[in-house]
Design an enzyme around this catalytic site. Structure first.
Site, PDB file in Angstrom:
ATOM      1  N   ASP A   1      51.303  14.145  63.816  1.00  0.00           N
ATOM      2  CA  ASP A   1      51.208  12.973  62.945  1.00  0.00           C
ATOM      3  C   ASP A   1      51.232  13.444  61.494  1.00  0.00           C
ATOM      4  O   ASP A   1      50.265  14.045  61.000  1.00  0.00           O
ATOM      5  CB  ASP A   1      49.912  12.191  63.218  1.00  0.00           C
ATOM      6  CG  ASP A   1      50.051  11.255  64.404  1.00  0.00           C
ATOM      7  OD1 ASP A   1      51.129  11.243  65.038  1.00  0.00           O
ATOM      8  OD2 ASP A   1      49.084  10.523  64.703  1.00  0.00           O
TER       9      ASP A   1
ATOM     10  N   ASP B   1      40.027   7.724  55.210  1.00  0.00           N
ATOM     11  CA  ASP B   1      41.299   8.014  55.881  1.00  0.00           C
ATOM     12  C   ASP B   1      42.447   7.339  55.117  1.00  0.00           C
ATOM     13  O   ASP B   1      42.675   6.140  55.252  1.00  0.00           O
ATOM     14  CB  ASP B   1      41.197   7.453  57.308  1.00  0.00           C
ATOM     15  CG  ASP B   1      42.419   7.741  58.137  1.00  0.00           C
ATOM     16  OD1 ASP B   1      43.221   8.598  57.745  1.00  0.00           O
ATOM     17  OD2 ASP B   1      42.563   7.096  59.188  1.00  0.00           O
TER      18      ASP B   1
ATOM     19  N   GLU C   1      46.835  15.484  63.285  1.00  0.00           N
ATOM     20  CA  GLU C   1      47.246  14.633  62.153  1.00  0.00           C
ATOM     21  C   GLU C   1      46.791  15.276  60.850  1.00  0.00           C
ATOM     22  O   GLU C   1      45.616  15.630  60.698  1.00  0.00           O
ATOM     23  CB  GLU C   1      46.645  13.231  62.284  1.00  0.00           C
ATOM     24  CG  GLU C   1      46.900  12.411  61.022  1.00  0.00           C
ATOM     25  CD  GLU C   1      46.549  10.938  61.119  1.00  0.00           C
ATOM     26  OE1 GLU C   1      46.823  10.334  62.166  1.00  0.00           O
ATOM     27  OE2 GLU C   1      46.013  10.411  60.129  1.00  0.00           O
TER      28      GLU C   1
ATOM     29  N   HIS D   1      43.654  13.837  59.204  1.00  0.00           N
ATOM     30  CA  HIS D   1      42.393  13.962  59.944  1.00  0.00           C
ATOM     31  C   HIS D   1      41.739  15.325  59.731  1.00  0.00           C
ATOM     32  O   HIS D   1      40.518  15.425  59.678  1.00  0.00           O
ATOM     33  CB  HIS D   1      42.633  13.703  61.430  1.00  0.00           C
ATOM     34  CG  HIS D   1      43.026  12.282  61.704  1.00  0.00           C
ATOM     35  ND1 HIS D   1      43.289  11.805  62.957  1.00  0.00           N
ATOM     36  CD2 HIS D   1      43.196  11.223  60.855  1.00  0.00           C
ATOM     37  CE1 HIS D   1      43.609  10.520  62.880  1.00  0.00           C
ATOM     38  NE2 HIS D   1      43.561  10.155  61.615  1.00  0.00           N
TER      39      HIS D   1
ATOM     40  N   GLU E   1      44.467  13.420  70.113  1.00  0.00           N
ATOM     41  CA  GLU E   1      44.415  13.408  68.643  1.00  0.00           C
ATOM     42  C   GLU E   1      42.975  13.380  68.152  1.00  0.00           C
ATOM     43  O   GLU E   1      42.212  12.480  68.463  1.00  0.00           O
ATOM     44  CB  GLU E   1      45.180  12.176  68.127  1.00  0.00           C
ATOM     45  CG  GLU E   1      45.168  12.056  66.613  1.00  0.00           C
ATOM     46  CD  GLU E   1      45.986  10.874  66.121  1.00  0.00           C
ATOM     47  OE1 GLU E   1      46.782  10.309  66.903  1.00  0.00           O
ATOM     48  OE2 GLU E   1      45.814  10.510  64.942  1.00  0.00           O
TER      49      GLU E   1
ATOM     50  N   LYS F   1      39.857  13.506  65.174  1.00  0.00           N
ATOM     51  CA  LYS F   1      39.496  12.996  63.844  1.00  0.00           C
ATOM     52  C   LYS F   1      37.993  13.182  63.681  1.00  0.00           C
ATOM     53  O   LYS F   1      37.246  12.968  64.638  1.00  0.00           O
ATOM     54  CB  LYS F   1      39.862  11.506  63.752  1.00  0.00           C
ATOM     55  CG  LYS F   1      39.755  10.926  62.351  1.00  0.00           C
ATOM     56  CD  LYS F   1      40.261   9.494  62.323  1.00  0.00           C
ATOM     57  CE  LYS F   1      40.152   8.936  60.924  1.00  0.00           C
ATOM     58  NZ  LYS F   1      40.584   7.530  60.841  1.00  0.00           N
TER      59      LYS F   1
ATOM     60  N   MET G   1      57.198   8.022  71.976  1.00  0.00           N
ATOM     61  CA  MET G   1      55.760   8.133  72.267  1.00  0.00           C
ATOM     62  C   MET G   1      55.143   6.742  72.399  1.00  0.00           C
ATOM     63  O   MET G   1      55.539   5.807  71.716  1.00  0.00           O
ATOM     64  CB  MET G   1      55.102   8.903  71.110  1.00  0.00           C
ATOM     65  CG  MET G   1      53.605   9.031  71.169  1.00  0.00           C
ATOM     66  SD  MET G   1      52.716   7.667  70.379  1.00  0.00           S
ATOM     67  CE  MET G   1      52.271   8.393  68.802  1.00  0.00           C
TER      68      MET G   1
ATOM     69  N   ASP H   1      52.582   9.049  60.631  1.00  0.00           N
ATOM     70  CA  ASP H   1      51.478   8.116  60.882  1.00  0.00           C
ATOM     71  C   ASP H   1      50.834   7.812  59.538  1.00  0.00           C
ATOM     72  O   ASP H   1      49.760   8.314  59.212  1.00  0.00           O
ATOM     73  CB  ASP H   1      50.472   8.735  61.857  1.00  0.00           C
ATOM     74  CG  ASP H   1      49.409   7.727  62.247  1.00  0.00           C
ATOM     75  OD1 ASP H   1      49.543   6.547  61.872  1.00  0.00           O
ATOM     76  OD2 ASP H   1      48.436   8.111  62.917  1.00  0.00           O
TER      77      ASP H   1
ATOM     78  N   ASP I   1      50.301  -3.375  69.940  1.00  0.00           N
ATOM     79  CA  ASP I   1      51.228  -3.606  68.813  1.00  0.00           C
ATOM     80  C   ASP I   1      52.360  -4.503  69.311  1.00  0.00           C
ATOM     81  O   ASP I   1      53.059  -5.154  68.535  1.00  0.00           O
ATOM     82  CB  ASP I   1      51.865  -2.297  68.325  1.00  0.00           C
ATOM     83  CG  ASP I   1      50.854  -1.337  67.738  1.00  0.00           C
ATOM     84  OD1 ASP I   1      49.777  -1.785  67.309  1.00  0.00           O
ATOM     85  OD2 ASP I   1      51.144  -0.121  67.710  1.00  0.00           O
TER      86      ASP I   1
ATOM     87  N   HIS J   1      51.329   1.230  70.106  1.00  0.00           N
ATOM     88  CA  HIS J   1      50.191   0.956  70.989  1.00  0.00           C
ATOM     89  C   HIS J   1      50.582  -0.208  71.885  1.00  0.00           C
ATOM     90  O   HIS J   1      51.377  -1.059  71.481  1.00  0.00           O
ATOM     91  CB  HIS J   1      48.971   0.502  70.184  1.00  0.00           C
ATOM     92  CG  HIS J   1      48.446   1.502  69.219  1.00  0.00           C
ATOM     93  ND1 HIS J   1      48.868   1.577  67.924  1.00  0.00           N
ATOM     94  CD2 HIS J   1      47.494   2.456  69.369  1.00  0.00           C
ATOM     95  CE1 HIS J   1      48.212   2.545  67.314  1.00  0.00           C
ATOM     96  NE2 HIS J   1      47.387   3.101  68.162  1.00  0.00           N
TER      97      HIS J   1
ATOM     98  N   ASP K   1      45.903   8.050  54.893  1.00  0.00           N
ATOM     99  CA  ASP K   1      47.219   7.832  55.525  1.00  0.00           C
ATOM    100  C   ASP K   1      48.340   7.655  54.500  1.00  0.00           C
ATOM    101  O   ASP K   1      49.178   6.752  54.624  1.00  0.00           O
ATOM    102  CB  ASP K   1      47.173   6.619  56.477  1.00  0.00           C
ATOM    103  CG  ASP K   1      46.390   6.917  57.742  1.00  0.00           C
ATOM    104  OD1 ASP K   1      46.245   8.095  58.115  1.00  0.00           O
ATOM    105  OD2 ASP K   1      45.925   5.953  58.385  1.00  0.00           O
TER     106      ASP K   1
HETATM  107  C1  GLT Z   1      45.386   4.610  64.191  1.00  0.00           C
HETATM  108  C2  GLT Z   1      44.917   5.983  63.790  1.00  0.00           C
HETATM  109  C3  GLT Z   1      45.925   7.018  64.035  1.00  0.00           C
HETATM  110  C4  GLT Z   1      46.284   7.202  65.465  1.00  0.00           C
HETATM  111  C5  GLT Z   1      46.960   6.047  66.067  1.00  0.00           C
HETATM  112  C6  GLT Z   1      47.106   6.255  67.554  1.00  0.00           C
HETATM  113  S1  GLT Z   1      46.294   4.553  65.622  1.00  0.00           S
HETATM  114  O1  GLT Z   1      46.164   4.047  63.190  1.00  0.00           O
HETATM  115  O2  GLT Z   1      44.547   5.962  62.414  1.00  0.00           O
HETATM  116  O3  GLT Z   1      45.562   8.241  63.484  1.00  0.00           O
HETATM  117  O4  GLT Z   1      47.256   8.214  65.521  1.00  0.00           O
HETATM  118  O5  GLT Z   1      46.163   5.597  68.299  1.00  0.00           O
HETATM  119 MN    MN Z   2      47.348   9.531  63.859  1.00  0.00          MN
HETATM  120 MN    MN Z   3      44.939   8.591  60.090  1.00  0.00          MN
END
Ligand code: GLT
Ligand code: MN
Ligand code: MN
Length: 391
Positions: A250, A260, A222, A225, A186, A188, A93, A292, A62, A59, A262
């Protein structure tokens, strides 16, 4: 069986990338503070090089603080570019944070305040400048704050119009500057908002054709998500692929119905991860394999390296399993019989008056059709045994 030390080593052609925010995640959650010290972007790039990654994504913030003056911004971006070059890491990216600063508490592109919407677009244009300078060709837009806790706040169709206006504007900027970015949207379903607009990849696939430059825009599905919403991730990915819209992906993991998470790729739903890798490798997806995800909050930075290595290693193991699956005689012979057209059923590939009257005149023997076996139990068990490495 490959030996443990040399097998499944990540190589540049695998295109494994991580966000700065993933390996740089310090383990803060809504209930507890940081557990890992902050590493600089250059240190994170070195960490990625050490574990064998190919690319780093970021980002704007970041890397560059949100209020940095142009000279500071230039110095930081230049320094990071050199750090990446020295480490042999590429930047495939870039993206923009339209969710962290409190100014985005009511969204960014869809916020009710026109000043917030204008600022969000300006911030994205500047993030595109950074991405282009670092050589990125994909620009991800994740609308984490584009949503509501109460639908009293705006009409959702108004939000979609605002979103379209912003993306159209950014596409023009992309053309104007000659950046050549492909945008990857993306989805979610929720978190951090109660409900986020464009809840799934499918929502975005419906939205993209309504844009001024639909060819410039695709999706960035993702795993977590879609699985948060209990959906089959592979199906969303396959639809995006089939429509030529899988611009980025992702990879991570998640138990359905939870926050979430991750998690490390393949750590929660190994079989779904297998089907995904099998699909990506089978169709020849050539984009980055971006993880991600982040390490458990219990880890230090050695654990973060274990996490990053684990993501890539699991992908490569599943890739090998997928090759076995696609060359397994028993599996393939079942698949062949499933689609065989022994009865000479008429093709539906082309409509003509003649074909239609042929189809209308056909007599279908439903009892005979029903006698045809569909051995999915055996097919699935063969898959499970292949995954469990049983002969
Ligand atoms: C954030 C989010 C991710 C996105 C990123 C891109 S940032 O951490 O949870 O799923 O892909 O903005
Ligand atoms: Mn993501
Ligand atoms: Mn996520």
């Amino acid at each position: 069986m490959k030996s443990k030390s040399t097998a499944y080593q990540p190589r540049p052609e695998h295109k494994f990338s991580f966000g700065l925010w993933t390996v740089g995640n310090r383990g803060r959650d809504p209930f507890g503070d940081f557990v890992r010290p902050q590493l600089s972007p250059a240190q994170l790039v070195d960490l990625l090089a050490e574990v064998g990654a190919w690319g780093v994504n970021l980002h704007d913030n970041d890397l560059v603080p949100i209020d940095a003056k142009p000279r500071e911004r230039d110095r930081i971006v230049k320094g990071f570019k050199k750090a990446c070059k020295d480490a042999g890491i590429v930047v495939p990216m870039a993206t923009v944070s339209l969710f962290f600063h409190p100014v985005f508490r009511d969204g960014a592109f869809t916020a009710n305040d026109p000043e917030v919407r204008a600022y969000a677009v300006q911030k994205t244009m500047r993030a595109m400048d950074i991405g282009a300078e670092l050589g990125a060709t994909i620009f991800v837009l994740w609308g984490g704050r584009e949503g509501v806790e109460t639908d009293a706040s705006r009409r959702p169709d108004e939000a979609f119009k605002r979103l379209r206006e912003a993306v159209n504007y950014l596409c023009e900027y992309n053309l104007d500057r000659g950046y050549g970015f492909k945008f990857a949207l993306e989805a979610k379903p929720n978190e951090p908002r109660g409900d986020i607009y464009m809840a799934t990849t499918g929502h975005y696939l419906g939205f993209i054709p309504t844009l001024d430059h639909p060819d410039m825009v695709g999706v960035n599905p993702e795993v977590a998500h879609e699985q948060m919403a209990g959906l089959n991730f592979l199906h969303g990915v396959a639809q995006a692929w089939e429509e030529g819209k899988l611009f980025h992906i992702d990879l991570n993991d998640q138990m359905p119905g939870r926050y979430d998470q991750d998690f490390r790729f393949g750590s929660a739903n190994l079989k779904s991860a297998f089907w995904l890798v099998n699909f990506l490798e089978n169709v020849g997806y050539a984009g980055p394999r971006h993880f991600d995800a982040h390490a458990y909050r219990t880890e230090d930075y050695e654990g973060v390296k274990d996490f990053a290595r684990g993501c890539m290693r699991t992908y490569l193991i599943l890739k090998e399993k997928a090759e076995q699956w696609r060359s397994d005689k028993d599996i393939q012979s079942i698949l062949k019989t499933l689609v065989a057209n022994k009865s000479g059923a008429p093709s539906l590939a082309e409509y003509s008056k003649k074909n239609a009257s042929g189809l209308l005149a056909c007599e279908f023997d439903k009892d005979k059709i029903l006698r045809k076996r569909l051995p999915y139990e055996r097919l699935d068990q063969l898959t499970v045994e292949l995954l469990l490495a049983v002969d």
